[in-house]
Design a protein around this motif. Structure first.
Motif, PDB file in Angstrom:
ATOM      1  N   SER A 164       0.815  -1.227   0.000  1.00 19.02           N
ATOM      2  CA  SER A 164       0.000   0.000   0.000  1.00 19.02           C
ATOM      3  C   SER A 164       0.841   1.267   0.000  1.00 19.02           C
ATOM      4  O   SER A 164       0.324   2.367  -0.194  1.00 19.02           O
ATOM      5  N   GLY A 165       2.147   1.114   0.247  1.00 21.85           N
ATOM      6  CA  GLY A 165       3.016   2.297   0.310  1.00 21.85           C
ATOM      7  C   GLY A 165       3.499   2.607   1.715  1.00 21.85           C
ATOM      8  O   GLY A 165       4.364   3.455   1.912  1.00 21.85           O
ATOM      9  N   HIS A 166       2.957   1.911   2.737  1.00 18.02           N
ATOM     10  CA  HIS A 166       3.460   2.093   4.102  1.00 18.02           C
ATOM     11  C   HIS A 166       4.907   1.578   4.153  1.00 18.02           C
ATOM     12  O   HIS A 166       5.236   0.573   3.518  1.00 18.02           O
ATOM     13  N   PHE A 167       5.740   2.266   4.922  1.00 14.45           N
ATOM     14  CA  PHE A 167       7.113   1.781   5.076  1.00 14.45           C
ATOM     15  C   PHE A 167       7.719   2.291   6.373  1.00 14.45           C
ATOM     16  O   PHE A 167       7.252   3.261   6.969  1.00 14.45           O
ATOM     17  N   LYS A 168       8.780   1.623   6.796  1.00 16.96           N
ATOM     18  CA  LYS A 168       9.584   2.086   7.929  1.00 16.96           C
ATOM     19  C   LYS A 168      11.029   1.707   7.650  1.00 16.96           C
ATOM     20  O   LYS A 168      11.307   0.577   7.238  1.00 16.96           O
ATOM     21  N   LYS A 169      11.921   2.652   7.841  1.00 19.07           N
ATOM     22  CA  LYS A 169      13.346   2.388   7.633  1.00 19.07           C
ATOM     23  C   LYS A 169      14.128   2.952   8.815  1.00 19.07           C
ATOM     24  O   LYS A 169      13.924   4.101   9.208  1.00 19.07           O
ATOM     25  N   ILE A 170      14.995   2.113   9.376  1.00 18.49           N
ATOM     26  CA  ILE A 170      15.843   2.537  10.485  1.00 18.49           C
ATOM     27  C   ILE A 170      17.268   2.104  10.177  1.00 18.49           C
ATOM     28  O   ILE A 170      17.500   0.967   9.764  1.00 18.49           O
ATOM     29  N   VAL A 171      18.206   3.028  10.345  1.00 19.14           N
ATOM     30  CA  VAL A 171      19.610   2.707  10.103  1.00 19.14           C
ATOM     31  C   VAL A 171      20.404   2.956  11.385  1.00 19.14           C
ATOM     32  O   VAL A 171      20.336   4.037  11.983  1.00 19.14           O
ATOM     33  N   TRP A 172      21.145   1.906  11.801  1.00 18.55           N
ATOM     34  CA  TRP A 172      22.029   1.986  12.969  1.00 18.55           C
ATOM     35  C   TRP A 172      23.478   2.012  12.475  1.00 18.55           C
ATOM     36  O   TRP A 172      23.804   1.364  11.487  1.00 18.55           O
ATOM     37  N   LYS A 173      24.343   2.741  13.171  1.00 22.72           N
ATOM     38  CA  LYS A 173      25.759   2.795  12.805  1.00 22.72           C
ATOM     39  C   LYS A 173      26.614   2.327  13.975  1.00 22.72           C
ATOM     40  O   LYS A 173      26.367   2.711  15.123  1.00 22.72           O
ATOM     41  N   LYS A 174      27.605   1.494  13.674  1.00 25.52           N
ATOM     42  CA  LYS A 174      28.489   0.963  14.712  1.00 25.52           C
ATOM     43  C   LYS A 174      29.109   2.094  15.525  1.00 25.52           C
ATOM     44  O   LYS A 174      29.640   3.053  14.975  1.00 25.52           O
ATOM     45  N   GLY A 175      29.040   1.959  16.841  1.00 24.68           N
ATOM     46  CA  GLY A 175      29.657   2.931  17.725  1.00 24.68           C
ATOM     47  C   GLY A 175      28.935   4.264  17.810  1.00 24.68           C
ATOM     48  O   GLY A 175      29.352   5.155  18.544  1.00 24.68           O
ATOM     49  N   VAL A 176      27.839   4.434  17.069  1.00 27.40           N
ATOM     50  CA  VAL A 176      27.115   5.715  17.038  1.00 27.40           C
ATOM     51  C   VAL A 176      25.681   5.546  17.533  1.00 27.40           C
ATOM     52  O   VAL A 176      25.202   6.282  18.381  1.00 27.40           O
ATOM     53  N   GLY A 177      24.980   4.539  16.982  1.00 27.64           N
ATOM     54  CA  GLY A 177      23.570   4.350  17.317  1.00 27.64           C
ATOM     55  C   GLY A 177      22.690   4.693  16.135  1.00 27.64           C
ATOM     56  O   GLY A 177      23.044   4.437  14.982  1.00 27.64           O
ATOM     57  N   LEU A 178      21.547   5.314  16.412  1.00 29.18           N
ATOM     58  CA  LEU A 178      20.588   5.652  15.364  1.00 29.18           C
ATOM     59  C   LEU A 178      21.134   6.765  14.474  1.00 29.18           C
ATOM     60  O   LEU A 178      21.557   7.816  14.971  1.00 29.18           O
ATOM     61  N   VAL A 179      21.116   6.550  13.149  1.00 29.22           N
ATOM     62  CA  VAL A 179      21.563   7.600  12.223  1.00 29.22           C
ATOM     63  C   VAL A 179      20.499   7.963  11.188  1.00 29.22           C
ATOM     64  O   VAL A 179      20.598   8.987  10.532  1.00 29.22           O
ATOM     65  N   GLU A 180      19.482   7.116  11.055  1.00 29.79           N
ATOM     66  CA  GLU A 180      18.382   7.445  10.136  1.00 29.79           C
ATOM     67  C   GLU A 180      17.097   6.802  10.632  1.00 29.79           C
ATOM     68  O   GLU A 180      17.104   5.665  11.104  1.00 29.79           O
ATOM     69  N   TYR A 181      15.990   7.558  10.505  1.00 30.67           N
ATOM     70  CA  TYR A 181      14.692   7.052  10.947  1.00 30.67           C
ATOM     71  C   TYR A 181      13.653   7.627   9.995  1.00 30.67           C
ATOM     72  O   TYR A 181      13.523   8.843   9.858  1.00 30.67           O
ATOM     73  N   ALA A 182      12.933   6.750   9.319  1.00 28.15           N
ATOM     74  CA  ALA A 182      11.929   7.203   8.362  1.00 28.15           C
ATOM     75  C   ALA A 182      10.694   6.335   8.454  1.00 28.15           C
ATOM     76  O   ALA A 182      10.780   5.132   8.713  1.00 28.15           O
ATOM     77  N   SER A 183       9.543   6.954   8.233  1.00 31.87           N
ATOM     78  CA  SER A 183       8.283   6.227   8.305  1.00 31.87           C
ATOM     79  C   SER A 183       7.293   6.903   7.375  1.00 31.87           C
ATOM     80  O   SER A 183       7.258   8.136   7.283  1.00 31.87           O
ATOM     81  N   GLY A 184       6.510   6.091   6.665  1.00 33.51           N
ATOM     82  CA  GLY A 184       5.533   6.675   5.755  1.00 33.51           C
ATOM     83  C   GLY A 184       4.250   5.881   5.747  1.00 33.51           C
ATOM     84  O   GLY A 184       4.240   4.675   5.991  1.00 33.51           O
ATOM     85  N   TYR A 185       3.170   6.589   5.449  1.00 34.90           N
ATOM     86  CA  TYR A 185       1.842   5.974   5.445  1.00 34.90           C
ATOM     87  C   TYR A 185       1.218   6.204   4.074  1.00 34.90           C
ATOM     88  O   TYR A 185       1.130   7.338   3.596  1.00 34.90           O
ATOM     89  N   GLY A 186       0.771   5.116   3.439  1.00 34.10           N
ATOM     90  CA  GLY A 186       0.110   5.236   2.146  1.00 34.10           C
ATOM     91  C   GLY A 186       1.048   5.753   1.069  1.00 34.10           C
ATOM     92  O   GLY A 186       2.245   5.884   1.271  1.00 34.10           O
ATOM     93  N   ALA A 187       0.483   6.036  -0.087  1.00 37.20           N
ATOM     94  CA  ALA A 187       1.290   6.525  -1.211  1.00 37.20           C
ATOM     95  C   ALA A 187       1.555   8.020  -1.017  1.00 37.20           C
ATOM     96  O   ALA A 187       0.860   8.879  -1.556  1.00 37.20           O
ATOM     97  N   HIS A 188       2.535   8.309  -0.190  1.00 33.77           N
ATOM     98  CA  HIS A 188       2.940   9.688   0.114  1.00 33.77           C
ATOM     99  C   HIS A 188       1.847  10.478   0.844  1.00 33.77           C
ATOM    100  O   HIS A 188       1.805  11.704   0.797  1.00 33.77           O
ATOM    101  N   ALA A 189       0.939   9.762   1.539  1.00 32.24           N
ATOM    102  CA  ALA A 189      -0.139  10.441   2.266  1.00 32.24           C
ATOM    103  C   ALA A 189       0.375  11.145   3.513  1.00 32.24           C
ATOM    104  O   ALA A 189      -0.089  12.228   3.874  1.00 32.24           O
ATOM    105  N   ASP A 190       1.359  10.513   4.184  1.00 32.24           N
ATOM    106  CA  ASP A 190       1.922  11.121   5.391  1.00 32.24           C
ATOM    107  C   ASP A 190       3.231  10.406   5.727  1.00 32.24           C
ATOM    108  O   ASP A 190       3.343   9.190   5.564  1.00 32.24           O
ATOM    109  N   GLY A 191       4.206  11.169   6.192  1.00 32.96           N
ATOM    110  CA  GLY A 191       5.454  10.526   6.589  1.00 32.96           C
ATOM    111  C   GLY A 191       6.579  11.519   6.805  1.00 32.96           C
ATOM    112  O   GLY A 191       6.400  12.730   6.670  1.00 32.96           O
ATOM    113  N   TYR A 192       7.741  10.975   7.121  1.00 42.93           N
ATOM    114  CA  TYR A 192       8.910  11.811   7.385  1.00 42.93           C
ATOM    115  C   TYR A 192      10.171  10.960   7.227  1.00 42.93           C
ATOM    116  O   TYR A 192      10.139   9.733   7.281  1.00 42.93           O
TER     117      TYR A 192
END
Length: 200
Positions: A164-192
């Motif tokens: 449907s276009g929903h997604f979630k992406k999380i990227v972790w980096k060694k020794g750093v922690g969270l470096v990317e966080y993305a989430s979306g709902y529908g076909a570009h209906a809402d997200g960041y």
């Protein structure tokens, strides 16, 4: 002599197995909050056709430490953009072991974290809640949601998507922690999408 050395070696092996040695992708040296600046974009039907700039401060706090792991809370604070409706991102709680980062997904995460912190071994994890690994690769499908976790250089990349276009992406980096966080709902209906700003 040999028998004594063998006993020492066995004790070292047992100690290393039973003691949490920190996760290379998400860890905290103590209970002090650590914050980092993130920048990115957000979109929604209310905003219109163009994505707009979004900034946030991400605060990571270790709220429990056990012999086998730790529980960390990741909060998104000071979210700013020019959208009429301020975006809210709920905090995430992660159970962290030597080889896994697992989302704590309960109605009351604070109460669940307290309960888990008293356990003498990690609870059983649902495949759907695994958000990070330290070796190999991981794939899981639940309904139409497909999740993959891959290691690429010093990054661990969690990717979940739905037709449907929903997604979630999380990227972790060694020794750093969270470096990317993305989430979306529908076909570009809402997200960041937010990425950690490099210091300096």
């Amino acid at each position: 002599m040999n028998c004594g050395r063998l006993t020492v070696i066995m004790m070292v092996i047992l100690f290393s197995v039973s003691t949490y040695a920190a996760n290379v992708f998400l860890d905290a040296p103590n209970d002090q909050p650590v914050s980092a600046k993130f920048r990115g974009t957000e979109w929604s039907d209310d905003i219109g056709q163009q994505d707009i700039a979004l900034i946030a401060r991400v605060v990571t706090t270790r709220i429990a430490k056990m012999p086998w792991g730790a529980i960390l809370k990741v909060e998104f604070t000071d979210l700013k953009s020019r959208a009429d409706k301020p975006r809210e991102i709920r905090p995430d709680y992660f159970i962290v072991t030597d080889d896994r980062i697992v989302l704590l997904n309960e109605e009351d995460n604070d109460a669940a974290a307290k309960k888990i912190s008293t356990l003498d071994k990690p609870p059983d994890f649902e495949p759907n809640d695994i958000y990070g690994i330290t070796s190999g690769s991981f794939e899981h499908q639940e309904g139409e949601w497909k999740t993959t976790i891959k290691l690429k250089g010093d990054l661990c990349i969690y990717d979940a998507s739905h037709p449907s276009g929903h997604f979630k992406k999380i990227v972790w980096k060694k020794g750093v922690g969270l470096v990317e966080y993305a989430s979306g709902y529908g076909a570009h209906a809402d997200g960041y999408r937010l990425k950690r700003v490099a210091k300096g």
